[in-house]
Each structure stands twice: as structure tokens, then as C-alpha cells.
Design a protein around this motif. Structure first.
Motif, PDB file in Angstrom:
ATOM      1  N   ALA A   1       0.830  -1.211   0.000  1.00 13.80           N
ATOM      2  CA  ALA A   1       0.000   0.000   0.000  1.00 13.80           C
ATOM      3  C   ALA A   1       0.865   1.262   0.000  1.00 13.80           C
ATOM      4  N   ILE A   2       0.301   2.324  -0.554  1.00 14.30           N
ATOM      5  CA  ILE A   2       0.930   3.635  -0.449  1.00 14.30           C
ATOM      6  C   ILE A   2       0.896   4.009   1.034  1.00 14.30           C
ATOM      7  N   PRO A   3       2.025   4.440   1.614  1.00 16.16           N
ATOM      8  CA  PRO A   3       2.059   4.738   3.040  1.00 16.16           C
ATOM      9  C   PRO A   3       0.906   5.646   3.481  1.00 16.16           C
ATOM     10  N   GLY A   4       0.295   5.270   4.594  1.00 14.33           N
ATOM     11  CA  GLY A   4      -0.792   6.054   5.165  1.00 14.33           C
ATOM     12  C   GLY A   4      -2.172   5.734   4.618  1.00 14.33           C
ATOM     13  N   THR A   5      -2.269   4.779   3.663  1.00 18.67           N
ATOM     14  CA  THR A   5      -3.579   4.486   3.066  1.00 18.67           C
ATOM     15  C   THR A   5      -4.161   3.157   3.531  1.00 18.67           C
ATOM     16  N   PHE A   6      -3.419   2.359   4.277  1.00 18.14           N
ATOM     17  CA  PHE A   6      -3.907   1.036   4.685  1.00 18.14           C
ATOM     18  C   PHE A   6      -4.763   1.156   5.945  1.00 18.14           C
ATOM     19  N   GLU A   7      -5.980   0.595   5.895  1.00 11.51           N
ATOM     20  CA  GLU A   7      -6.846   0.550   7.069  1.00 11.51           C
ATOM     21  C   GLU A   7      -7.521  -0.813   7.115  1.00 11.51           C
ATOM     22  N   PHE A   8      -7.419  -1.463   8.253  1.00 11.30           N
ATOM     23  CA  PHE A   8      -8.120  -2.728   8.478  1.00 11.30           C
ATOM     24  C   PHE A   8      -8.938  -2.541   9.741  1.00 11.30           C
ATOM     25  N   SER A   9     -10.268  -2.616   9.605  1.00  7.49           N
ATOM     26  CA  SER A   9     -11.135  -2.316  10.739  1.00  7.49           C
ATOM     27  C   SER A   9     -12.267  -3.324  10.840  1.00  7.49           C
ATOM     28  N   PHE A  10     -12.332  -4.011  11.980  1.00  2.00           N
ATOM     29  CA  PHE A  10     -13.468  -4.897  12.222  1.00  2.00           C
ATOM     30  C   PHE A  10     -14.719  -4.077  12.523  1.00  2.00           C
ATOM     31  N   ASP A  11     -14.547  -2.910  13.148  1.00  5.00           N
ATOM     32  CA  ASP A  11     -15.695  -2.046  13.448  1.00  5.00           C
ATOM     33  C   ASP A  11     -16.406  -1.607  12.169  1.00  5.00           C
ATOM     34  N   LYS A  12     -15.629  -1.235  11.154  1.00  8.27           N
ATOM     35  CA  LYS A  12     -16.200  -0.789   9.877  1.00  8.27           C
ATOM     36  C   LYS A  12     -16.399  -1.960   8.915  1.00  8.27           C
ATOM     37  N   ASN A  13     -15.883  -3.153   9.283  1.00  7.68           N
ATOM     38  CA  ASN A  13     -15.992  -4.354   8.459  1.00  7.68           C
ATOM     39  C   ASN A  13     -15.350  -4.135   7.082  1.00  7.68           C
ATOM     40  N   VAL A  14     -14.132  -3.580   7.081  1.00  6.47           N
ATOM     41  CA  VAL A  14     -13.493  -3.224   5.816  1.00  6.47           C
ATOM     42  C   VAL A  14     -11.966  -3.284   5.914  1.00  6.47           C
ATOM     43  N   CYS A  15     -11.351  -3.569   4.791  1.00  6.70           N
ATOM     44  CA  CYS A  15      -9.897  -3.438   4.614  1.00  6.70           C
ATOM     45  C   CYS A  15      -9.734  -2.576   3.362  1.00  6.70           C
ATOM     46  N   GLU A  16      -9.188  -1.399   3.514  1.00  8.68           N
ATOM     47  CA  GLU A  16      -9.024  -0.470   2.397  1.00  8.68           C
ATOM     48  C   GLU A  16      -7.557  -0.085   2.258  1.00  8.68           C
TER      49      GLU A  16
END
Length: 146
Positions: free
Chosen positions: A98-113
Motif C-alpha cells: 500500500a501507499i504509506p498512510g492508506t492502509f486501514e483494516f477495521s473490524f468495526d467498519k468491516n473493511v480493509c481499504e
């Protein structure tokens, strides 16, 4: 979080498991159908309850929301609710891509972006892996090959 992906053109249900120490685990019933061959014996895996399970190992190419990578895999019996487990090493691989600062993995939001630069075109590609985009009926559908 369970999402859809493909292995060698075959649709599979994938459990994203941030606690799993293996990169890619494929259900023994699904391995042959998705073309994971030339397996060799591997060490036993110890389940959370302490039960040892024998495994085989090989390699597979998996595509999740357009992000494709070839990874070492273990083959063993899994739950009927998913065909594949992607663990912590796969998530780390995605984060490195990933481009630094753009990776998010969240069970609360149910998403990996994440966003990454395509190595060939150098264009920025956005990825959003989410089970909220998939109906429960689709996740329960049997494994399909194109």
C-alpha cells in the motif's frame, strides 16, 4: 470478516483473520477444485484448543478485490463457512504494498481499504475489501469456477 476472492479463476469464500499466523490456508476440499496441486507434507498446525492437525503445503495465486499475489499456502480441513483463511502475514504483505498512510483494516467498519501503485501502469489503484458489499446468500453459495 468473510469476503469473496478468486484462486485460479475459482470463487472462494475467504476469512480475513488478523490472529492467524499463516499467510494463506486453503480447505482440503477446495484445494483440488481451485488447482492447488503438487502439495508436500508439512508440519502439524496446533489449533487454538491445542488440537494438532496435519497439513500439506504448496503455493497459490489469490486475487482479492483486484489485488493479486502468489503466496505459500497450507492445506487442511477448515469450517464449512469459508474455503480460505488469509492471516496476519497476508495483511502485512498488503500493508507493505500500500501507499504509506492508506492502509486501514477495521473490524468495526468491516473493511480493509488501501491504495497502491500498479507496478505496470504506475496508476494509483484503490482497493476496498468488505463483507458488507456481499449478500449473506452469496457468501453461503458453493465454490464456483469460471
Amino acid at each position: 470478516m468473510v469476503v469473496l476472492a478468486t484462486i485460479n479463476g475459482c470463487r472462494v469464500r475467504v476469512l480475513l483473520d488478523s490472529g492467524c499466523t499463516s499467510e494463506l490456508i486453503i480447505d482440503e476440499r477446495a484445494a483440488g477444485r481451485v488447482g492447488v496441486n503438487n502439495l508436500r507434507p508439512s508440519r502439524d498446525v496446533i489449533l487454538g484448543d491445542g488440537t494438532p492437525v496435519s497439513t500439506k503445503e504448496g503455493e497459490a495465486t489469490i486475487t482479492v478485490d483486484g489485488y493479486m499475489c502468489r503466496a505459500p499456502c497450507k492445506v487442511m480441513k477448515l469450517s464449512d463457512h469459508f474455503d480460505v483463511v488469509l492471516g496476519k502475514p497476508w495483511l502485512a504483505r498488503v500493508e507493505r504494498a500500500a501507499i504509506p498512510g492508506t492502509f486501514e483494516f477495521s473490524f468495526d467498519k468491516n473493511v480493509c481499504e488501501f491504495k497502491r501503485k500498479d507496478p505496470k501502469s504506475q496508476r494509483v489503484v484503490c482497493h476496498r475489501i468488505s463483507s458488507t458489499c456481499t449478500s449473506p446468500a452469496t457468501l453461503e453459495a458453493p465454490l464456483m469456477c469460471a
